[in-house]
Write a protein that holds these residues in place. Structure first.
Motif, short mmCIF file in Angstrom:
data_model
loop_
_atom_site.label_atom_id
_atom_site.label_comp_id
_atom_site.label_asym_id
_atom_site.label_seq_id
_atom_site.Cartn_x
_atom_site.Cartn_y
_atom_site.Cartn_z
N UNK A 21 0.52 -1.23 0.18
CA UNK A 21 0.00 0.44 0.23
C UNK A 21 0.61 1.34 0.14
N UNK A 59 -0.43 4.47 -0.56
CA UNK A 59 -1.86 5.43 0.06
C UNK A 59 -1.73 5.27 1.56
N UNK A 98 -4.60 7.21 3.11
CA UNK A 98 -6.35 7.41 2.28
C UNK A 98 -6.73 5.91 2.88
N UNK A 99 -5.16 5.14 3.10
CA UNK A 99 -5.98 3.26 2.95
C UNK A 99 -6.49 3.87 4.92
N UNK A 126 -9.54 4.89 5.75
CA UNK A 126 -10.18 3.61 5.35
C UNK A 126 -10.66 2.79 6.13
N UNK A 127 -9.68 2.48 6.67
CA UNK A 127 -9.41 1.11 7.57
C UNK A 127 -10.32 2.00 9.29
#
Lengths: 219, 219
Positions: free
Chosen positions: A199, A201, A204-205, A208-209
């Motif tokens: 990963x 990003x 962002x990741x 999102x998590x």
DNA sequence: CTCTCGCAAGAGCACTGCTCTCTAATGTGT
DNA sequence: ACACATTAGAGAGCAGTGCTCTTGCGAGAG
């Protein structure tokens, strides 16, 4: 004086990485290494103090981020703000994060005050759920029945509940615990290089998590 | 000879903890430290080889545990068996686990063959989903729409998918990635002492968490 | 039977944490 | 103001570390 030593030590820690050298700290201060022993009994002692400070600095940041959401019923916003603060602090203080959440030094046992400081962050996260539960915003309805959890785990959960989140149903604490683990799982993998080539990003990741975890907690 | 050095080094690592001493290894072998430099260019070099071996040993254990489930359609059983193998290996080789998944040494960059060996474990886990998807046992229906994932994350996911789990829908890979993070999050917290005074029933808790992750993946 | 070459030993350098002794400065009590 | 006590730091030194370089030994090859 003690404060200056700690400051220099933190700088060296950030610059050089984990293996802090007392002599290097002393050199940076224009002193001789033996002089440091008037303020810290040993290198481990200095590290312990830095760890304690680290937990408290992280706790401060997380508490402030949670408190910054003025509408206390916006549980998801509080969760996202608090977890984001954890990540921001970790990125800004990578060596200290590794000290707190990385592999422990061999024969090192955390003193009692350390574990109290370490609890501040999970307490903030648990408080989000406790507040939501008290306000009736989040219920334990959608969660695994306590009966389906192993008895030994339920014992642990109720003990932990009494310590950091009085009044919270075990199912909710369990959900929060799961999300707490995910939070630091993601962060450690990111900072320790396990996410390289997987990963890119990162921000962002992570966001999102944490959204996903908020869904899981039902906030 | 190289093998003997590695064996002794592993023993010292298990006994003393992270900071492996070349001289101590040499002493244990009845040699002088400089003799070791004929086989390993540096201490970092030896550690790198140990790390590589560690990833492969873990990969072997996980692959074997997955393969032990003869009915390949029993995805949940495969997941529980594989993740349990990760924990068993980690408990049996704590110092090596810390080397692999703990705080990285300062100026250390993992060589290419290391990341290939490191990928073996996630590949096994991803294969469980890939098999299930190919057999139609698990579908991407219940998962977050790809559109709701940030574009940058979707890019990362599709690249990773092509590398380790060709053909798997991004939503499923995303679910698997989340569970992978949870797996190592729980394990690292357990081994690095962060679960002290929180969860004592470690095995039961781990098993329950992996059941939860299986639910989350819908297997 | 010599020669080469792989292997290990040894000394040594710069570094580490830590202990001990000694000096200089800085108050403090009368 | 003077003697005393306390304290901060300096310096030497010990045992340990990673690593380099040189030396010598001993077995196999020609």
């Amino acid at each position: 004086m003690i404060e200056e030593i700690k400051t220099v030590a933190r700088q060296r820690l950030a610059a050089e990485g984990a293996n802090l050298s007392l002599r290097a700290v002393a050199r940076d201060m224009g002193m001789v290494s033996s002089a440091l022993y008037r303020y810290f009994a040993s290198r481990d002692d200095l590290l312990t103090v830095l760890i304690l400070d680290g937990y408290n600095a992280l706790g401060d940041a997380v508490e402030a981020a949670d408190a910054a959401v003025t509408d206390r019923t916006r549980l998801r916003a509080r969760w996202l703000s608090a977890t984001r603060a954890v990540r921001d602090w970790a990125l800004a203080n990578q060596a200290e994060y590794a000290l707190l959440y990385g592999s422990p030094v061999p024969g090192y046992a955390a003193p009692q005050d350390t574990i109290a400081a370490a609890a501040r962050t999970p307490i903030v996260l648990a408080a989000i759920l406790t507040d939501g539960y008290a306000a009736g915003i989040v219920t334990a309805a959608g969660f695994q029945r306590p009966a389906s959890l192993p008895a030994a785990v339920r014992t642990d959960l109720s003990r932990t509940r009494d310590q950091i989140a009085p009044g919270l149903p075990e199912e909710l604490l369990h959900a929060g615990l799961t999300c707490w683990l995910q939070l630091f799982g993601v962060l450690s993998f990111e900072l320790f290089g396990q996410l390289n080539n997987v990963i890119d990003a990162r921000a962002e990741f992570f966001g999102q998590q944490m959204e996903l975890m908020a869904d899981l907690m039902g906030i």
